[in-house]
Design an enzyme around this catalytic site. Structure first.
Site, PDB file in Angstrom:
ATOM      1  N   CYS A   8      14.002  11.068   5.395  1.00 15.22           N
ATOM      2  CA  CYS A   8      14.067  10.774   6.932  1.00 15.22           C
ATOM      3  C   CYS A   8      15.298  11.263   7.561  1.00 15.22           C
ATOM      4  O   CYS A   8      15.569  11.283   8.632  1.00 15.22           O
ATOM      5  CB  CYS A   8      13.708   9.248   7.022  1.00 15.22           C
ATOM      6  SG  CYS A   8      14.497   8.261   6.350  1.00 15.22           S
TER       7      CYS A   8
ATOM      8  N   GLU B 259      10.272   1.729  10.547  1.00  6.04           N
ATOM      9  CA  GLU B 259      11.357   3.074   9.930  1.00  6.04           C
ATOM     10  C   GLU B 259      10.713   4.312   9.959  1.00  6.04           C
ATOM     11  O   GLU B 259       9.709   4.464   9.099  1.00  6.04           O
ATOM     12  CB  GLU B 259      11.754   2.740   8.544  1.00  6.04           C
ATOM     13  CG  GLU B 259      12.437   1.323   8.237  1.00  6.04           C
ATOM     14  CD  GLU B 259      13.940   1.131   9.014  1.00  6.04           C
ATOM     15  OE1 GLU B 259      14.500   2.435   9.415  1.00  6.04           O
ATOM     16  OE2 GLU B 259      14.361   0.307   9.051  1.00  6.04           O
TER      17      GLU B 259
ATOM     18  N   GLY C  11       7.360   5.132   7.622  1.00  6.68           N
ATOM     19  CA  GLY C  11       6.472   6.557   7.813  1.00  6.68           C
ATOM     20  C   GLY C  11       6.769   7.162   9.110  1.00  6.68           C
ATOM     21  O   GLY C  11       7.809   7.148   9.677  1.00  6.68           O
ATOM     22  N   SER C  12       5.782   7.694   9.542  1.00  5.83           N
ATOM     23  CA  SER C  12       5.745   8.576  10.811  1.00  5.83           C
ATOM     24  C   SER C  12       5.694   7.774  12.063  1.00  5.83           C
ATOM     25  O   SER C  12       4.906   6.653  11.959  1.00  5.83           O
ATOM     26  CB  SER C  12       4.897   9.838  10.574  1.00  5.83           C
ATOM     27  OG  SER C  12       3.446   9.333  10.792  1.00  5.83           O
TER      28      SER C  12
ATOM     29  N   THR D 280       1.888   7.255  13.071  1.00  7.32           N
ATOM     30  CA  THR D 280       1.389   6.144  12.438  1.00  7.32           C
ATOM     31  C   THR D 280       1.907   4.566  12.761  1.00  7.32           C
ATOM     32  O   THR D 280       0.952   3.780  13.107  1.00  7.32           O
ATOM     33  CB  THR D 280       1.409   6.334  10.794  1.00  7.32           C
ATOM     34  OG1 THR D 280       1.063   7.510  10.500  1.00  7.32           O
ATOM     35  CG2 THR D 280       0.566   5.201  10.122  1.00  7.32           C
ATOM     36  N   ALA D 281       2.950   4.833  13.344  1.00  7.51           N
ATOM     37  CA  ALA D 281       3.702   3.676  13.720  1.00  7.51           C
ATOM     38  C   ALA D 281       3.098   3.050  14.949  1.00  7.51           C
ATOM     39  O   ALA D 281       2.796   1.995  15.495  1.00  7.51           O
ATOM     40  CB  ALA D 281       5.165   3.618  13.903  1.00  7.51           C
TER      41      ALA D 281
ATOM     42  N   LYS E 249       0.843  -1.193  -0.032  1.00  7.90           N
ATOM     43  CA  LYS E 249       0.102  -0.022  -0.087  1.00  7.90           C
ATOM     44  C   LYS E 249       0.997   1.370   0.056  1.00  7.90           C
ATOM     45  O   LYS E 249       1.510   1.552   1.110  1.00  7.90           O
ATOM     46  CB  LYS E 249      -0.976   0.094   1.244  1.00  7.90           C
ATOM     47  CG  LYS E 249      -2.095   0.651   1.044  1.00  7.90           C
ATOM     48  CD  LYS E 249      -2.372   2.104   1.481  1.00  7.90           C
ATOM     49  CE  LYS E 249      -1.559   2.917   2.412  1.00  7.90           C
ATOM     50  NZ  LYS E 249      -1.531   4.231   1.605  1.00  7.90           N
TER      51      LYS E 249
ATOM     52  N   GLU F  74      10.164  16.763  14.062  1.00 12.10           N
ATOM     53  CA  GLU F  74      10.566  16.574  12.747  1.00 12.10           C
ATOM     54  C   GLU F  74       9.749  17.558  11.998  1.00 12.10           C
ATOM     55  O   GLU F  74       8.547  17.603  11.901  1.00 12.10           O
ATOM     56  CB  GLU F  74      10.310  15.241  12.307  1.00 12.10           C
ATOM     57  CG  GLU F  74      10.848  14.796  10.902  1.00 12.10           C
ATOM     58  CD  GLU F  74      10.229  13.449  10.498  1.00 12.10           C
ATOM     59  OE1 GLU F  74       9.181  12.871  10.602  1.00 12.10           O
ATOM     60  OE2 GLU F  74      11.363  12.832  10.192  1.00 12.10           O
TER      61      GLU F  74
HETATM   62  P1  NAD Z   1       2.832   8.704   7.093  1.00  8.96           P
HETATM   63  O1  NAD Z   1       3.155   7.672   8.541  1.00  8.96           O
HETATM   64  O2  NAD Z   1       1.585   9.570   7.361  1.00  8.96           O
HETATM   65  O3  NAD Z   1       2.335   7.553   6.288  1.00  8.96           O
HETATM   66  C1  NAD Z   1       2.859   6.743   5.726  1.00  8.96           C
HETATM   67  C2  NAD Z   1       2.272   5.543   5.353  1.00  8.96           C
HETATM   68  O4  NAD Z   1       1.196   4.785   6.215  1.00  8.96           O
HETATM   69  C3  NAD Z   1       1.098   5.897   3.988  1.00  8.96           C
HETATM   70  O5  NAD Z   1       1.444   4.816   3.164  1.00  8.96           O
HETATM   71  C4  NAD Z   1       0.047   6.061   4.593  1.00  8.96           C
HETATM   72  O6  NAD Z   1      -1.279   5.997   3.694  1.00  8.96           O
HETATM   73  C5  NAD Z   1      -0.087   5.104   5.672  1.00  8.96           C
HETATM   74  N1  NAD Z   1      -0.677   4.954   6.820  1.00  8.96           N
HETATM   75  C6  NAD Z   1      -1.331   6.184   7.650  1.00  8.96           C
HETATM   76  N2  NAD Z   1      -2.168   5.805   8.322  1.00  8.96           N
HETATM   77  C7  NAD Z   1      -2.134   4.652   8.519  1.00  8.96           C
HETATM   78  C8  NAD Z   1      -2.826   3.678   9.536  1.00  8.96           C
HETATM   79  N3  NAD Z   1      -3.542   4.230  10.401  1.00  8.96           N
HETATM   80  N4  NAD Z   1      -2.925   2.248   9.204  1.00  8.96           N
HETATM   81  C9  NAD Z   1      -2.033   2.019   8.166  1.00  8.96           C
HETATM   82  N5  NAD Z   1      -1.321   2.803   7.488  1.00  8.96           N
HETATM   83  C10 NAD Z   1      -1.232   4.077   7.444  1.00  8.96           C
HETATM   84  O7  NAD Z   1       4.123   9.280   6.899  1.00  8.96           O
HETATM   85  P2  NAD Z   1       4.290  10.296   5.638  1.00  8.96           P
HETATM   86  O8  NAD Z   1       3.849  11.393   5.717  1.00  8.96           O
HETATM   87  O9  NAD Z   1       3.827   9.429   4.460  1.00  8.96           O
HETATM   88  O10 NAD Z   1       5.814  10.121   5.518  1.00  8.96           O
HETATM   89  C11 NAD Z   1       6.817  10.919   6.148  1.00  8.96           C
HETATM   90  C12 NAD Z   1       7.252  10.271   7.327  1.00  8.96           C
HETATM   91  O11 NAD Z   1       8.073   9.065   6.946  1.00  8.96           O
HETATM   92  C13 NAD Z   1       8.191  11.208   7.930  1.00  8.96           C
HETATM   93  O12 NAD Z   1       8.197  10.739   9.413  1.00  8.96           O
HETATM   94  C14 NAD Z   1       9.778  10.511   7.698  1.00  8.96           C
HETATM   95  O13 NAD Z   1      10.917  10.793   8.592  1.00  8.96           O
HETATM   96  C15 NAD Z   1       9.346   8.855   7.654  1.00  8.96           C
HETATM   97  N6  NAD Z   1      10.346   8.092   6.752  1.00  8.96           N
HETATM   98  C16 NAD Z   1      11.170   7.432   7.401  1.00  8.96           C
HETATM   99  C17 NAD Z   1      12.025   6.626   6.905  1.00  8.96           C
HETATM  100  C18 NAD Z   1      13.048   5.593   7.362  1.00  8.96           C
HETATM  101  O14 NAD Z   1      13.495   4.804   6.798  1.00  8.96           O
HETATM  102  N7  NAD Z   1      13.083   5.882   8.687  1.00  8.96           N
HETATM  103  C19 NAD Z   1      12.126   6.929   5.365  1.00  8.96           C
HETATM  104  C20 NAD Z   1      11.183   7.782   4.851  1.00  8.96           C
HETATM  105  C21 NAD Z   1      10.331   8.561   5.420  1.00  8.96           C
END
Ligand code: NAD
Length: 488
Positions: A288, A254, A232-233, A236-237, A179, A392
């Site tokens: 990130c 991550e 992601g963030s 969300t994690a 996804k 961040e």
């Molecule tokens: P996000 O957490 O908003 O979304 C990431 C993904 O998760 C998207 O596909 C989103 O649709 C999905 N998502 C959102 N809510 C969800 C839920 N409740 N259940 C399941 N999936 C869900 O993050 P973003 O804004 O897309 O990305 C930016 C973030 O990602 C920043 O915090 C950045 O630091 C981080 N990031 C980390 C790394 C790493 O390797 N550590 C790499 C790139 C980005």
């Protein structure tokens, strides 16, 4: 109007080897113009259910192929993406707002390399064996793919990060339901069009498009998806951790960072300044691993700051498809507003904005007036407790502060909730090792930034994540180990 809707790119889910339309769609914007140019399926439980079913059906055959057979298919897929590199780069730049140069030189080549890398590394793993002579026993371990892997990726490096999960997952013999971010789904859809030609059997890779709240959560909650790899963030994690807990799922997380650069008096500034500009502003600061807290030792503070700001002002912001542009558009209007609000807050707290947002004027080409652009922004005299030094921001904003001693800077660098990456600049080898050892950070780069060997572990400490990705780490995540004892 008809003419308008005709020019839209309309994506479809890819389930069981077939493109499937969806009953409702989400608008996706071109960040450099502010126009809706694409419609992304707004999938939910039903679509995820169908994708998981297809992935489950494909698992027995795919998992029983030899690593070599899978490796050949991954290499073929890498070749096909590479063949279309320019089209992928154009699409990524348009969809995400990043510069065409970045997409051409970083995103798409890395996506290709992700497949080649795991196609190779999967051939070289060995497992442990030990003898227990007194009991007449031999113990050995075997590793097997887990099943259907759920892969959830963000919008900043869309195909790069998606393939960093798909490649190891399928190389190990799992089947996947991916996804991508609803804001950047186009290149994932383009990749689906190449799967059959590469020889990926139907159902091995399924892609379900949609929001996190609907499609993402349906995947996280699906009982037949035993592992979730998420980038992601942190927020969300936390949600994913809660939602998956009743199923005891295996998670790889991550997450975000608030990465420090520590610059000592004896640093080579001619190397350090251009690299720290890149580490702060590359991909609009939407990586990130980007630096957002720059600690400079008192002796070189004013020299560093004046040279750094002078160079930051030279970064050209504009149309991402112009190959001479350094900074493209931010992902969305909301994100741009959020990033800007941090600069305002810093000003309100008495910090000095030395260049960029609110200080310099930005002139944009006619077609880009409604795009989500922002100048690289450098803030000085920010307090460590300020939200600009703690949270961040994920945009082209970096804070520069002075420090006096090694002991002090380690403490200050560690005083955030994150722990993803850090850079240390010094020509003193002893100091470089000492500081690297004590930083709470999954990755420490000294006298460089973003030099990666994909073999080695990648990931964060503290609120930056759980688990590591890399040749061995991804292999371990995407396989289940078993210990077998044979008595003879
Ligand atoms: P996000 O957490 O908003 O979304 C990431 C993904 O998760 C998207 O596909 C989103 O649709 C999905 N998502 C959102 N809510 C969800 C839920 N409740 N259940 C399941 N999936 C869900 O993050 P973003 O804004 O897309 O990305 C930016 C973030 O990602 C920043 O915090 C950045 O630091 C981080 N990031 C980390 C790394 C790493 O390797 N550590 C790499 C790139 C980005």
């Amino acid at each position: 109007t008809m003419a308008h809707s005709k020019s839209l790119v309309v994506l479809e889910n890819f389930i069981g080897g077939t493109f499937v339309p969806c009953s409702s769609y989400i608008d996706s914007y071109n960040p450099s113009t502010g126009d809706v140019y694409c419609r992304v399926p707004d999938s939910g439980k039903e679509e995820v259910e169908a994708a998981v079913k297809a992935a489950k059906a494909a698992f027995p055959i795919w998992s029983s192929k030899s690593p070599l057979e899978r490796s050949q298919i991954l290499n073929k897929l890498a070749d096909l993406i590479e063949h279309d590199l320019e089209a992928f780069a154009q699409a990524e730049s348009k969809d995400q707002g990043k510069t065409i140069t970045f997409a051409r030189t970083v995103d798409i080549p890395r996506a290709v390399y992700n497949f080649r890398f795991f196609a190779s590394s999967i051939l070289h793993h060995t497992t442990e064996c030990t003898e227990m002579a007194t009991m007449g026993c031999v113990h050995y371990t075997s590793r097997a793919p887990v099943g259907v892997a759920g892969l959830i990726s963000p919008w900043n490096l869309p195909l790069y990060l998606l393939t960093w999960k798909v490649a190891p997952a399928i190389a190990c013999g799992n089947t996947v339901v991916a996804k991508p971010s609803e804001m950047t789904s186009v290149t994932a859809w383009m990749m689906c069009k190449l799967l059959e030609k590469a020889g990926v059997p139907h159902g091995v890779v399924n892609v379900v498009f949609g929001t996190g709240a609907k499609a993402g959560e349906a995947l996280v909650c699906h009982p037949d998806v035993p592992l979730i790899s998420f980038t992601g963030s942190t927020l969300t994690a936390q949600r994913i951790t809660e939602k998956s807990a009743p199923h005891c799922k295996r998670l790889s997380l991550e997450l975000g960072g608030k990465n420090p650069a520590i610059i000592f008096d004896d640093a080579d500034l001619t190397q350090c300044i251009p690299t720290t500009l890149r580490s702060s502003f590359a991909n609009q600061g939407e990586i990130c691993l980007c630096t957002s807290r720059i600690f400079v030792q008192r002796g070189v503070y004013s020299e560093f700051l004046s040279r750094f700001v002078a160079e930051a002002k030279k970064w050209r912001v504009g149309n991402p498809s112009d190959p001479t542009v350094d900074v493209g558009a931010l992902i969305s209007k909301e994100h741009l507003e959020k990033v800007r609000s941090y600069v305002k807050k810093a000003q309100g707290e008495g910090a000095r904005v030395l260049c960029g947002e609110g200080v310099d004027s930005l002139t944009l080409p006619t077609g880009n007036q409604k795009g989500y652009f922002m100048l690289p922004t450098v803030i000085a005299e920010v307090k460590d407790e300020s939200c600009c030094m703690q949270e961040e921001i994920f945009g082209p904003v970096t804070c520069v502060v002075a420090f006096d001693t090694e002991e002090e800077v380690i403490k200050r660098a560690n005083s955030v909730k994150y722990g993803l990456a850090a850079t240390v600049w010094s020509s003193n080898v002893g100091r470089v090792h000492r500081v690297a050892q004590r930083l709470q950070s999954g990755l420490v780069w000294t006298n460089c930034w973003l030099v990666r060997d994909l073999n080695l572990p990648f990931g964060g400490m503290k609120a930056s994540g759980i688990g590591r990705e890399g040749a061995k780490d991804s292999y371990e995540f995407f396989t289940e180990v078993k210990t077998i004892t044979i008595k003879h």
